[in-house]
Design a protein around this motif. Structure first.
Motif, mmCIF file in Angstrom:
data_model
loop_
_atom_site.group_PDB
_atom_site.id
_atom_site.type_symbol
_atom_site.label_atom_id
_atom_site.label_comp_id
_atom_site.label_asym_id
_atom_site.label_seq_id
_atom_site.Cartn_x
_atom_site.Cartn_y
_atom_site.Cartn_z
ATOM 1 N N LEU A 75 0.637 -1.043 0.038
ATOM 2 C CA LEU A 75 0.386 -0.312 -0.052
ATOM 3 C C LEU A 75 0.770 1.369 0.171
ATOM 4 N N ILE A 81 -4.923 8.924 1.872
ATOM 5 C CA ILE A 81 -4.584 8.447 2.802
ATOM 6 C C ILE A 81 -3.816 9.468 4.268
ATOM 7 N N HIS A 113 -2.216 -1.120 6.764
ATOM 8 C CA HIS A 113 -2.706 -2.204 5.039
ATOM 9 C C HIS A 113 -3.859 -2.015 4.324
ATOM 10 N N PRO A 114 -3.705 -2.835 3.489
ATOM 11 C CA PRO A 114 -4.459 -2.464 2.984
ATOM 12 C C PRO A 114 -6.105 -3.193 3.331
ATOM 13 N N ASP A 115 -6.428 -4.122 3.596
ATOM 14 C CA ASP A 115 -7.135 -4.522 3.972
ATOM 15 C C ASP A 115 -6.815 -5.616 5.592
ATOM 16 N N GLU A 116 -7.967 -6.213 6.128
ATOM 17 C CA GLU A 116 -7.397 -6.927 7.485
ATOM 18 C C GLU A 116 -6.401 -8.182 7.341
ATOM 19 N N ILE A 138 -8.987 -5.896 11.160
ATOM 20 C CA ILE A 138 -8.708 -4.032 11.263
ATOM 21 C C ILE A 138 -7.709 -3.402 12.048
ATOM 22 N N ALA A 150 -6.793 -0.831 9.175
ATOM 23 C CA ALA A 150 -6.864 -2.040 7.479
ATOM 24 C C ALA A 150 -7.608 -0.580 7.004
ATOM 25 N N TRP A 151 -6.695 -0.070 5.677
ATOM 26 C CA TRP A 151 -7.208 1.311 4.904
ATOM 27 C C TRP A 151 -9.079 0.634 4.474
ATOM 28 N N SER A 152 -9.195 -0.394 4.129
ATOM 29 C CA SER A 152 -10.244 -0.480 3.508
ATOM 30 C C SER A 152 -11.466 0.257 4.870
ATOM 31 N N ARG A 153 -11.187 -0.256 5.943
ATOM 32 C CA ARG A 153 -12.194 -0.075 6.578
ATOM 33 C C ARG A 153 -12.388 1.444 7.674
ATOM 34 N N LYS A 155 -11.942 4.365 5.464
ATOM 35 C CA LYS A 155 -12.798 5.006 4.472
ATOM 36 C C LYS A 155 -14.689 4.949 4.960
#
Ligand SMILES: [Zn+2]
Length: 283
Positions: A75, A81, A113-116, A138, A150-153, A155
């Motif tokens: 990432l 970000i 991290h991009p995701d969990e 996460i 976790a960046w996906s979480r 947003k």
């Protein structure tokens, strides 16, 4: 640390350079387009007044200068970000004065991290058997250590805000909780209270805090159990809050900061305590 894009240094790099030159009293400004886009993308900031927005912008610039961002698993940390995380992390500091950022001074690193991620865990049970498993994470905050997100979480959109969810505020609430505790101690939902908290002496303030939170935590657990076993309406707040008093406090802080009116209706005995703790002026 943000990755430089092209020949121009990133905002985060310029802010960190400014921190290394005490003679420069004015930090680099967060550019208007980036700041406006960040505000627009975070529904939890939409109700802030003009003065609060300006205060948050200054806190966010200082936060970006103080902290080091690390992107994991490829990432790349863009200014967008970093600023999104900074603005959310600084929201609870908004009314805590010039030294509000001291609450976060036990660490520098923020790992995104991009995701969990799956964290290896192990424990020995009462029979002496070692159990190993992987726990999806996460976010994580430890005493004296970096914050993981976790960046996906991060947003979260409007729905997350309406439901009282905000991962960044959750993890940074653990930092409030951990402050002043020994490195070996765990968060327990009892952060150090400011002097003269609600006009009470130190002992009385702690008693007031602990009694209100333990009563509400127990009731929340009971309501959750009734909903899970007998189909009664689920209480409003992330069910994860029932895991431990520290999680109840962190989930409360995120809900309080992104949906205060709803939080105050659901937890009328706790909202005034958080108002006093975060020195949030009445609106
Ligand atoms: Zn937590």
């Amino acid at each position: 640390m943000a990755q430089p894009k092209g020949l121009l240094p990133s905002l985060v790099e310029r802010l960190r350079r400014w921190l290394g030159h005490p003679g420069l009293s004015v930090p680099p400004e967060i550019p208007d387009p980036l700041w406006n886009k960040t505000l627009a993308g975070l529904p939890c900031l939409h109700d802030l007044g003009q003065g609060e927005r300006q205060g948050l912008r200054q806190l966010s610039a200082r936060f970006l200068a103080d902290k080091e961002f690390h992107g994991a698993q490829g990432l790349v940390i863009s200014d967008a970000i970093a600023l999104s995380i900074a603005a959310q992390a600084c929201l609870p500091l908004l009314h805590l004065g010039a030294d509000g950022l001291d609450w976060y001074d036990d660490f520098v690193g923020i790992v995104v991290h991009p995701d969990e991620v799956l964290a290896p865990r192990e424990a020995v049970d009462a029979a002496g058997v070692l159990h190993r498993w992987q726990e999806p994470l996460i976010g994580e905050a430890m005493a004296g250590g970096p914050v993981m997100l976790a960046w996906s979480r991060v947003k979260g959109g409007r729905q997350a805000t309406t439901q009282g969810h905000n991962l960044v505020i959750h993890e940074f609430a653990h930092k409030f909780d951990l402050r002043g505790k020994p490195a070996s101690a765990a968060a327990d939902g009892c952060p150090p209270l400011p002097a003269d908290f609600m006009g009470l002496g130190r002992m009385a303030a702690q008693q007031r805090w602990q009694q209100a939170w333990s009563t509400a935590y127990q009731r929340f657990g009971e309501q959750l159990a009734l909903s899970e076993r007998f189909g009664e309406p689920a209480p409003w707040l992330d069910a994860y809050a029932a895991e431990a008093p520290a999680e109840f406090f962190a989930c409360s802080c995120e809900a309080y900061w992104v949906a205060r009116a709803r939080y105050a209706r659901e937890f009328p005995e706790l909202a005034p305590l958080l108002d006093a703790f975060f020195r949030r002026p009445p609106r």
